[in-house]
Scaffold this motif. Sequence first.
Motif, PDB file in Angstrom:
ATOM      1  N   PRO A 184       0.822  -1.153  -0.275  1.00 37.08           N
ATOM      2  CA  PRO A 184      -0.162  -0.705   0.337  1.00 37.08           C
ATOM      3  C   PRO A 184       0.800   1.104   0.480  1.00 37.08           C
ATOM      4  O   PRO A 184       0.102   2.362  -0.241  1.00 37.08           O
ATOM      5  CB  PRO A 184      -1.138   0.400   1.535  1.00 37.08           C
ATOM      6  CG  PRO A 184       0.040  -1.350   1.954  1.00 37.08           C
ATOM      7  CD  PRO A 184       0.385  -1.925   1.258  1.00 37.08           C
ATOM      8  N   LEU A 185       2.210   1.288   0.602  1.00 41.54           N
ATOM      9  CA  LEU A 185       2.928   2.955   0.388  1.00 41.54           C
ATOM     10  C   LEU A 185       3.510   2.704  -0.837  1.00 41.54           C
ATOM     11  O   LEU A 185       4.403   3.905  -0.900  1.00 41.54           O
ATOM     12  CB  LEU A 185       4.002   2.573   1.119  1.00 41.54           C
ATOM     13  CG  LEU A 185       3.738   2.100   2.625  1.00 41.54           C
ATOM     14  CD1 LEU A 185       4.753   2.624   4.236  1.00 41.54           C
ATOM     15  CD2 LEU A 185       2.758   3.639   3.453  1.00 41.54           C
ATOM     16  N   ALA A 186       3.357   2.116  -1.905  1.00 40.69           N
ATOM     17  CA  ALA A 186       4.081   1.678  -3.225  1.00 40.69           C
ATOM     18  C   ALA A 186       3.990   2.974  -3.874  1.00 40.69           C
ATOM     19  O   ALA A 186       4.652   3.886  -4.753  1.00 40.69           O
ATOM     20  CB  ALA A 186       4.449   0.484  -3.822  1.00 40.69           C
ATOM     21  N   GLY A 187       3.078   3.609  -4.061  1.00 43.01           N
ATOM     22  CA  GLY A 187       2.499   4.411  -5.291  1.00 43.01           C
ATOM     23  C   GLY A 187       2.161   6.136  -3.759  1.00 43.01           C
ATOM     24  O   GLY A 187       2.356   6.525  -5.190  1.00 43.01           O
ATOM     25  N   LEU A 188       3.346   6.161  -2.769  1.00 48.00           N
ATOM     26  CA  LEU A 188       2.229   7.303  -2.961  1.00 48.00           C
ATOM     27  C   LEU A 188       3.925   7.535  -2.961  1.00 48.00           C
ATOM     28  O   LEU A 188       4.772   7.307  -3.257  1.00 48.00           O
ATOM     29  CB  LEU A 188       2.885   7.188  -0.543  1.00 48.00           C
ATOM     30  CG  LEU A 188       1.445   6.428  -0.312  1.00 48.00           C
ATOM     31  CD1 LEU A 188       1.565   6.129   1.308  1.00 48.00           C
ATOM     32  CD2 LEU A 188       0.173   7.422  -0.678  1.00 48.00           C
ATOM     33  N   PRO A 189       3.622   9.480  -3.240  1.00 48.29           N
ATOM     34  CA  PRO A 189       5.135   9.877  -3.058  1.00 48.29           C
ATOM     35  C   PRO A 189       5.514   9.880  -2.599  1.00 48.29           C
ATOM     36  O   PRO A 189       5.031   9.901  -1.251  1.00 48.29           O
ATOM     37  CB  PRO A 189       4.153  11.602  -3.398  1.00 48.29           C
ATOM     38  CG  PRO A 189       2.301  11.467  -2.841  1.00 48.29           C
ATOM     39  CD  PRO A 189       2.504  10.452  -3.009  1.00 48.29           C
ATOM     40  N   CYS A 190       7.158  10.127  -2.162  1.00 46.52           N
ATOM     41  CA  CYS A 190       7.820  10.063  -1.373  1.00 46.52           C
ATOM     42  C   CYS A 190       9.190  10.649  -2.505  1.00 46.52           C
ATOM     43  O   CYS A 190       9.533  10.358  -2.999  1.00 46.52           O
ATOM     44  CB  CYS A 190       8.235   8.760  -1.326  1.00 46.52           C
ATOM     45  SG  CYS A 190       9.870   8.110   0.186  1.00 46.52           S
ATOM     46  N   GLN A 191      10.420  11.839  -1.125  1.00 40.83           N
ATOM     47  CA  GLN A 191      10.922  12.839  -1.947  1.00 40.83           C
ATOM     48  C   GLN A 191      12.407  12.245  -0.559  1.00 40.83           C
ATOM     49  O   GLN A 191      11.982  12.186   0.545  1.00 40.83           O
ATOM     50  CB  GLN A 191      11.225  13.994  -2.196  1.00 40.83           C
ATOM     51  CG  GLN A 191      10.437  14.851  -1.284  1.00 40.83           C
ATOM     52  CD  GLN A 191      11.024  15.227  -0.207  1.00 40.83           C
ATOM     53  OE1 GLN A 191      10.367  15.178   0.968  1.00 40.83           O
ATOM     54  NE2 GLN A 191      12.051  16.297  -0.488  1.00 40.83           N
ATOM     55  N   ASP A 192      12.812  12.958  -0.767  1.00 38.16           N
ATOM     56  CA  ASP A 192      14.590  12.478   0.567  1.00 38.16           C
ATOM     57  C   ASP A 192      13.943  13.003   1.837  1.00 38.16           C
ATOM     58  O   ASP A 192      13.874  12.019   2.862  1.00 38.16           O
ATOM     59  CB  ASP A 192      15.687  13.559  -0.510  1.00 38.16           C
ATOM     60  CG  ASP A 192      16.444  13.604   1.204  1.00 38.16           C
ATOM     61  OD1 ASP A 192      17.719  12.536   0.976  1.00 38.16           O
ATOM     62  OD2 ASP A 192      16.984  14.604   1.661  1.00 38.16           O
ATOM     63  N   THR A 193      12.932  14.036   2.362  1.00 40.92           N
ATOM     64  CA  THR A 193      13.075  14.700   3.440  1.00 40.92           C
ATOM     65  C   THR A 193      11.645  13.622   4.598  1.00 40.92           C
ATOM     66  O   THR A 193      12.215  13.155   5.182  1.00 40.92           O
ATOM     67  CB  THR A 193      11.851  15.899   3.022  1.00 40.92           C
ATOM     68  OG1 THR A 193      12.970  17.284   2.431  1.00 40.92           O
ATOM     69  CG2 THR A 193      11.892  16.319   5.112  1.00 40.92           C
TER      70      THR A 193
END
Length: 407
Positions: free
Chosen positions: A149-158
């Motif tokens: 379920p977390l795979a498609g979430l936006p994620c960047q360095d912070t």
Amino acid sequence: MTTTDEGAGEAGAAGPLHGVRVVEVSMYVQAPVTGLALAGLGADVVKIEQVGRDDFMRTASALYGVPLDDRGRDWLWAALNRGKRTLALDVTADAGRRVLHRLIASADVFVTNLREEALARLGLDPATLCGVNPRLVYAKGGGFTASGPLAGLPCQDTVGMAYGGLMDLTSSTGEPNYPPGGLSDVLTGTMLASAIMAGLVQRATTGRGGVVGATQTQSLLWLQLLPVGMAGSIGATMPRFSTAAPANPLFHVYPAEDGWISIACIMGGQWPPAARALGLEHLLEDERFATWDGVLANAEELAAIIARTTPQRTKAAWWEVLREHGVWSAPVNDVHDVVADGHLRHDAYLPEYPDGFVAPRAPFEVGDWRQTTTTAAAYGQHTDEVLAELGLDAHELEELRVNGTIW
């Protein structure tokens, strides 16, 4: 690709990845670092930029609170994209996709950090591209996880460092600490380059490509191998670093005349040479510090004595005398100290490139190879060159340019 021979292991020598073609469709830092590392090892990296739209890293006005003028923007683009060829191509158009597929058919590796929905919308998903070229190593950089379920979430360095535990681990107080500079993205992009090289080795055995990947969480957990493993395996937590209360006074940092010096003694046999280097050999006769157990039992007292001694010399002077005595030590450098360090310049870890910028080389040693010093390409600089290599003639290029498929 613009190169010079400066720094090459052998004049004109091909890099370890010479002959490997990489196609990169990326954003921001993570996947561009992957392409940067592969280019540094001699791969031919073709970065696709969208027609009519500047890459964000060409136009950023600030980075971590530092305003960027034109020179600053040029530096940022070069920092992530030197050594690559650039192709301006509209991959949303049917004609552009046909060109892309011809490029993919000739490629060894595809690199991206776009999210799944964007890849599917653009026809850049693994099934489509590996269908075009079954030998393709398809490399996908990710954020929280690669699946679930977390795979498609936006994620960047912070947010990656927040979720992966690094903001807490690097804090000395328990208040979250965010070390600037895209560290998680740089780490993950480098891990993805390693995964690609493993994929290429596997392809050499099986004859087929496949999907490889690395996520921020995965990379950060690997970086925290010991503290995370300790917490999960024996339920213990490593204590936070404190300059005031060291558990081992000889595994610590101390103030020097002009900064800080780090000392790392972890065994009893290292204490006598350290004492002599610090001019504290008389403490070897002091019953409080005569044994290693005594050093640890009286850590606060010994730390206070050392802290009164080290401000008497510069950190460079201390490093010299500590090294002469065989003591593990180093000055605590800031980034300006690092870029001025003659040792790093001598070993070509931090070369100055033809554009005047300073940047680390890819962190790989392969025989005598040293990557050539390169510059970053202008927008669409190699469009005609790359497409000519695919067999498109001047008439076809003109047609594609007129209809806005290429620039």
